[in-house]
Design an enzyme around this catalytic site. Structure first.
Site, PDB file in Angstrom:
ATOM      1  N   ASP A  98      -7.440  -6.168  -4.808  1.00 55.62           N
ATOM      2  CA  ASP A  98      -6.538  -6.385  -3.665  1.00 55.62           C
ATOM      3  C   ASP A  98      -6.587  -7.816  -3.150  1.00 55.62           C
ATOM      4  O   ASP A  98      -6.598  -8.054  -1.948  1.00 55.62           O
ATOM      5  CB  ASP A  98      -6.832  -5.403  -2.516  1.00 55.62           C
ATOM      6  CG  ASP A  98      -5.834  -5.553  -1.369  1.00 55.62           C
ATOM      7  OD1 ASP A  98      -4.645  -5.789  -1.659  1.00 55.62           O
ATOM      8  OD2 ASP A  98      -6.240  -5.475  -0.204  1.00 55.62           O
ATOM      9  N   ASN A 151      -0.476  -7.858  -3.540  1.00 57.68           N
ATOM     10  CA  ASN A 151      -1.130  -7.013  -4.540  1.00 57.68           C
ATOM     11  C   ASN A 151      -0.136  -6.090  -5.259  1.00 57.68           C
ATOM     12  O   ASN A 151       0.826  -5.630  -4.668  1.00 57.68           O
ATOM     13  CB  ASN A 151      -2.215  -6.155  -3.887  1.00 57.68           C
ATOM     14  CG  ASN A 151      -1.666  -5.204  -2.844  1.00 57.68           C
ATOM     15  OD1 ASN A 151      -1.337  -5.623  -1.746  1.00 57.68           O
ATOM     16  ND2 ASN A 151      -1.531  -3.930  -3.183  1.00 57.68           N
ATOM     17  N   GLU A 180       0.833  -1.208   0.000  1.00 60.30           N
ATOM     18  CA  GLU A 180       0.000   0.000   0.000  1.00 60.30           C
ATOM     19  C   GLU A 180       0.869   1.260   0.000  1.00 60.30           C
ATOM     20  O   GLU A 180       0.372   2.377   0.154  1.00 60.30           O
ATOM     21  CB  GLU A 180      -0.942  -0.007   1.205  1.00 60.30           C
ATOM     22  CG  GLU A 180      -2.155  -0.906   1.006  1.00 60.30           C
ATOM     23  CD  GLU A 180      -1.816  -2.376   0.890  1.00 60.30           C
ATOM     24  OE1 GLU A 180      -1.102  -2.884   1.767  1.00 60.30           O
ATOM     25  OE2 GLU A 180      -2.221  -3.015  -0.076  1.00 60.30           O
TER      26      GLU A 180
END
Lengths: 174, 473
Positions: B191, B149, B65
């Site tokens: 995700d 991801n 992220e």
């Protein structure tokens, strides 16, 4: 017993001195009524960004994008729906006082309000494109929240994406 | 947050949040050596448990992220010297692949396979974290793990398959070279990190003993592969609610062999930026997240703690700044339409790709499962129940309410001739973040808070080890 006449008197005074105060809401930037639109972006009579909510509750595109961007960038300090948190003020209240230039300057330049009573530090976000490319949308959304035109949570309906939006986003985000 | 430590050569290995790998003397706690594995200023963190094999300790990195480029690395347990490092994306030499020898679904991967699957140099901030679990087969000397991801969560911003995010890797433990790999979710749009555990079993298929790798992915498919060759044997949904893809193409002659057949309706790429794609199942936390499944060689079934949760997913444009969150989507999660339960405890036949039985649970099953020789399977619930069920039928045999929600793994051990079952309770994790962190906004906790808001009515915070002694047989 004497409450009724007093209320009536205040209303009469307000009417006689400043009729607009009674009929239109104002906030830190004045009258938020949308008067002009350019590619889906509404402005008030003074040229400040503002919201436009239709009778069916549908919001303009930038109010909607403002919600998304607020949730992504501002919520973690200022709380959900602009309602504040233990360490950042409720923007729904602050916007009643702050003008558009003041809000813009605070977002871009940050703010320090440190005293024995509080310890508030907001970072300068002027170089953060995720914020600055959408600063007007974030302002518009919070203005709508502050004025009670938009409720909590994701606006259920919104105007379609204006034709120029993606190009403008591309140019700003680099 | 930390997922555990490892032991070997008289040392305890800990990968700290600031990406320092430390070796502590197990007896004294003194630092024997420490080494920096990545740069926390870029958002890289150490959260996963290291693994020790022979003379090396293996660690990975978190930060999908934050646009961190994932890697797995081997360090010498003697002195902390790096032996090899294999990135999840980039040039072949940095991936530690041989374009002619490393295979995908039986074929060589070819030159620059990762570089060709990204636009420009986006692979440098491409994600593919390695924050999950690693497995080792001593006979084959191969390490198995999955990558997370791709960055950002906004798929529109990173055209291509984004190799090798969302990929199962089989690597030589000594050299790091990939023997085979398989990307489960090319060009992820939801995700669905591929980091869940790889369970290694030997089972008979069509009269032939096969060395298998079974993996319950976040994307809702249970995969069975031949762990020697990487051949894909089974890819089936282990929750019928899964809807982002109709199936995985199993036709070996098809140009899309091995790829998920994505439905436009649930494709956040297809629907585009600033568009709220609704009703996608599973949610980003996956049909199963990092809570491990268990296998019983007696029943030859896998026992899988699952989430039964769907989501709305709205991607939007983000700009990358090193060290700042680089997410690019907002989410909200809820049970599938028509379902009251948010979890199931599932018995799975990995040879056939079929659910054998499924016990519904009000909340996601966020504990690890334990299968025993006695034909009893254990798991914990987010409300705090430790449950014992029949391995063959799923029938509940016993339950006990612990003081808090269970996200720990149920364990069993023998001491002084007596058998014990133990579990840690203490609600938290992605599902429990609202309760654990006092969050109230439904979009907070990356969208998990809304769906699990009712958890508050059923359990409280806490941290307790509950130990059960089995009655003498």
């Amino acid at each position: 017993m004497h409450l009724v006449p007093r209320v009536a008197l205040i209303a009469a005074l307000a009417l006689s001195f400043s009729p607009t105060l009674v009929f239109a809401q104002t906030d830190g930037s004045g009258d938020p009524t949308a008067v002009k639109s350019e590619d889906g972006k509404w402005t008030d009579k003074d040229g400040n960004p503002t919201f436009k909510v239709e009778k069916d509750g549908s919001v303009d595109w930038y109010t909607y994008i403002g919600f998304t961007r607020y949730s992504a960038e501002c919520l973690r300090c200022h709380g959900p729906d602009g309602l504040g948190s233990t360490y950042a003020p409720a923007l729904v209240d602050a916007f009643k006082r702050l003008s558009y230039p003041e809000v813009y300057a605070t977002i871009a330049g940050g703010k320090k309000s440190v005293s024995s009573a509080q310890d508030l530090v907001m970072p300068a976000l002027g170089s953060d494109r995720n914020v600055m490319c959408f600063v007007d949308a974030i302002y518009t959304y919070l203005r709508a929240r502050s004025d009670g035109a938009v409720g909590r949570g994701r606006p259920a309906k919104h105007a379609p994406k204006p034709p120029g939006f993606e190009k403008a986003t591309d140019e700003c985000m680099g | 947050m930390n997922r555990g430590v490892a032991y070997g050569d008289g040392k305890i290995f800990l990968h700290q949040a600031d990406t320092t790998l430390v070796a502590l003397d197990a007896k004294t706690g003194k630092v024997v050596w420490s080494v920096k594995t990545d740069d926390p200023a870029k958002g890289a963190t150490g959260t996963s448990a290291p693994m020790v094999v022979k003379d090396k300790v293996y660690v990975g990195v978190s930060g999908g992220e934050f646009g961190v480029r994932g890697w797995l690395a081997a360090y010498s347990i003697k002195d902390g010297k790096q032996v090899w490092r294999a990135y999840s994306e980039g040039p072949d030499a940095e991936l530690l692949v041989d374009p002619r020898k490393t295979t995908v679904l039986g074929k060589p991967i070819g030159a620059d396979s990762s570089l060709k699957s990204w636009q420009g140099d986006q692979w440098k901030i491409g994600g593919g974290g390695t924050w999950g679990w690693y497995s080792y087969d001593p006979q084959l000397n191969l390490i198995y793990y999955g990558t997370g991801n791709p960055s950002t969560w906004n798929p529109k911003q990173r055209p291509g398959d984004n190799k090798y995010s969302m990929t199962i890797f089989a690597r030589d433990a000594d050299t790091g070279e990939a023997k085979w790999l398989y990307q489960m979710t090319p060009h992820d749009q939801w995700d669905y990190d591929g980091v869940n555990e790889m369970i290694l079993t030997d089972q008979e298929i069509d009269g032939k003993m096969r060395h298998l790798l079974v993996h319950f992915d976040r994307n809702g498919f249970g995969y069975t592969l031949d762990r020697v060759t990487g051949e894909l044997l089974v890819a089936e949904k282990y929750d019928p609610a899964v809807n982002w893809a109709t199936k995985v193409d199993m036709d070996k002659s098809s140009p899309t062999y091995g790829r998920p057949m994505v439905q436009d309706k649930y494709s956040t790429e297809h629907n585009g930026e600033d568009e709220n794609t609704t009703g996608v199942c599973p949610a980003a936390l996956g049909t199963k997240d990092e809570q491990p499944a268990a296998y019983s060689p007696d029943s030859q079934l896998f026992y899988v703690p699952t989430n039964h949760v769907c989501m709305d997913y709205e991607p939007f444009r983000v700009s990358y700044t090193a060290g700042q969150p680089y997410v690019g989507a907002t989410l909200s999660m809820y049970p599938p339409p028509g379902s009251q339960n948010m979890g199931n405890f599932v018995a799975w036949d990995a040879k056939k790709g079929k659910i054998v039985w499924s016990d519904p649970e009000q909340f996601s099953v966020w504990s690890g499962a334990l299968a025993t020789k006695g034909g009893v399977v254990f798991y914990g619930t987010l409300e705090g129940y430790l449950k014992a069920v029949d391995a063959k039928t799923g029938k509940e045999l016993y339950k006990f309410k612990t003081p808090s929600g269970i996200i720990g793994n149920v364990v069993t051990y023998e001491h002084a001739g007596k058998q014990y079952v133990a579990v840690l309770s203490g609600v938290g994790g992605w599902a429990g973040i609202g309760l654990a962190a006092g969050l109230t906004d439904p979009h907070a906790g990356l969208g998990a808070v809304g769906g699990y808001a009712a958890l508050n009515d059923y359990t409280a915070l806490g941290g307790t080890l509950t130990v059960f002694q089995l009655p003498p047989s």
